[in-house]
Design an enzyme around this catalytic site. Structure first.
Site, PDB file in Angstrom:
ATOM      1  N   GLU A   1       1.726  83.248   5.678  1.00 25.44           N
ATOM      2  CA  GLU A   1       2.365  82.237   6.536  1.00 25.44           C
ATOM      3  C   GLU A   1       3.058  82.868   7.729  1.00 25.44           C
ATOM      4  O   GLU A   1       3.056  82.308   8.827  1.00 25.44           O
ATOM      5  CB  GLU A   1       3.378  81.428   5.714  1.00 25.44           C
ATOM      6  CG  GLU A   1       3.940  80.201   6.427  1.00 25.44           C
ATOM      7  CD  GLU A   1       5.155  80.494   7.284  1.00 25.44           C
ATOM      8  OE1 GLU A   1       5.533  79.629   8.106  1.00 25.44           O
ATOM      9  OE2 GLU A   1       5.744  81.595   7.142  1.00 25.44           O
ATOM     10  N   ASP A  16      13.773  83.632   3.166  1.00 25.04           N
ATOM     11  CA  ASP A  16      12.479  83.188   3.691  1.00 25.04           C
ATOM     12  C   ASP A  16      11.343  83.999   3.088  1.00 25.04           C
ATOM     13  O   ASP A  16      11.055  85.109   3.539  1.00 25.04           O
ATOM     14  CB  ASP A  16      12.512  83.324   5.203  1.00 25.04           C
ATOM     15  CG  ASP A  16      11.332  82.692   5.912  1.00 25.04           C
ATOM     16  OD1 ASP A  16      10.582  81.958   5.263  1.00 25.04           O
ATOM     17  OD2 ASP A  16      11.174  82.934   7.123  1.00 25.04           O
TER      18      ASP A  16
END
Length: 433
Positions: free
Chosen positions: A191, A159
């Protein structure tokens, strides 16, 4: 090594395949079967430009708000492949802040491509170094394994640097076969913390109304499945004010913690209360909305009646809008506290939060799922002004179940399959238009 780490390796490793050869992205044929530990595992990575790039960006720490170094590396790499690259500044360099920027790339002068691929370059803390591990093997006497089962561990391996690397190489391979392919790349920051990078892009001239792109492909860990949608989000605080006093004479004060506890207890059960009785909303697609009390701050010392307490709460919305959920929470809190004004809700900026996101899954050859985590998708505001709908796909390698843990890891097979998956999505998007 921790037991959880080995469990992740066991989870990620797949059954050993029969001996065969595989064509790498470099065009170099390497035999699948690997002998460990006699053969250096790093040779598998060194033999593939794609896997080497993934390694290089994972090795560069990029916890949210510290993305500059990895951003510069990616910027230089993309430029070396003859793409036009723009640095979209989020935060300029100053005495108190590090420079933060998005990376936007396209071919030649095609600044407004038809298909946009995007993922984020920041990670959650803490930084965990890159490392390689053979898969968990039942037969310890025979240590031969398939190279595709090699486990790559470290922060960001999943990720979302797995998606960043796979998206970039899928785009490069597509452009090598079709130099006129109208595709662009956006690698954004923040993010994991605030979505500041995608919000900056969304509010810039690179996102005109109506949009010039007809398809956006978002990269996140989806276990190589297309995602039909993900839950919405809502965050808020609940605050209690009291009066401090000596703990030997608690009746002289008012405990903010004691005021807050029954409210938190009820909120904690709200996901299990039927919606018709004031509980959180549900849907057939996403199931129950869920609520998490993530942070509680209160008190000064054990012998002081606390005058202040607060809790930070996150809700994952299975249905409805953030405003609808705010109203449900308001009524729930009022039911507990009545007219006690010492306990109150703080929703902050009411523009924050997002409803559930419904995404496209009309490309053949993919399994389909839904996910509970949030993404950059709601932060990209697309105003079609009544024109054709913009398709949005969510896809990527790796599992969210290890993404934020100390056992974050992925296999070579998943990474290389993701390149093929992104290429299929690009091809479908270009072919549709």
């Amino acid at each position: 090594m921790r037991a959880t780490y080995f469990s992740a390796i066991a989870f990620l490793a797949r059954a050993t395949l029969a001996s065969e050869t595989q064509q790498l992205l470099s065009g170099k044929v390497v035999h699948e079967n690997v002998k460990s530990p006699s053969e250096e595992l790093s040779k598998i990575i060194d033999g593939s430009p794609f896997l080497s790039f993934h390694r290089d960006i994972v090795r560069i720490p990029s916890v949210s708000e510290n993305e500059r170094s990895v951003g510069n590396f990616i910027l230089d790499f993309i430029r070396s492949h003859n793409l036009t690259v723009e640095k979209q500044t989020i935060t300029p360099e100053s005495d108190t802040e590090k420079e933060r920027f998005n990376i936007y790339a396209y071919t030649g002068e095609n600044r407004f491509p038809s298909v946009l691929l995007t993922s984020h370059i920041d990670t959650v803390p803490p930084f965990i170094p890159y490392s390689l591990h053979p898969p968990s093997l039942n037969n310890t006497e025979n240590l031969t394994f398939n190279r595709s089962d090699l486990v790559i561990a470290g922060r960001g391996t999943v990720d979302a640097k797995a998606s960043v690397a796979a998206i970039l190489f899928a785009a490069l391979e597509t452009l090598e076969a079709n130099p006129d392919a109208s595709i662009g790349l956006l690698f954004d920051v923040g993010e994991e913390k605030s979505g500041v990078g995608m919000k900056r892009f969304s509010n810039s001239d690179l996102n005109p109304a109506p949009p010039t792109f007809h398809t956006v492909i978002f990269g996140e860990p989806t276990e190589l499945k297309l995602v039909a949608g993900h839950k919405g989000t809502l965050g808020f605080k609940i605050v209690a004010n009291g009066k401090s006093a000596h703990s030997g004479y608690p009746w002289l004060g008012k405990s903010a913690i004691s005021s807050l506890l029954p409210v938190l207890s009820y909120l904690d059960s709200l996901q299990d209360v039927p919606p018709e009785k004031g509980g959180l909303l549900r849907s057939e697609k996403f199931g129950q909305s869920t609520l998490n009390i993530g942070v509680v701050r209160a008190g000064l010392a054990a012998n002081v009646v606390p005058a202040y307490a607060e809790a930070t709460v996150s809700v994952r919305l299975a249905a409805g809008s953030p405003d609808e959920t705010r109203e449900i929470v308001r009524k729930a809190v009022e039911e507990v506290i009545g007219g006690d004004g010492s306990v109150y809700l703080d929703f902050g900026n009411t523009e924050n939060g997002a409803p559930p996101q419904h995404l496209d899954v009309d490309v053949d050859g993919f399994d389909v799922t839904t996910v509970n985590y949030g993404t950059d998708i709601p932060s990209l505001k697309i105003n079609t002004q009544g024109g054709p709908k913009v398709k949005r796909y969510l896809y990527g390698p790796g599992s969210i179940h290890v993404a934020h843990g100390d056992d974050e890891a992925i296999t070579v097979r998943e990474l290389e399959e993701a390149v093929r998956g992104y290429k299929r999505l690009i091809s479908a998007a270009l072919g549709t238009h």
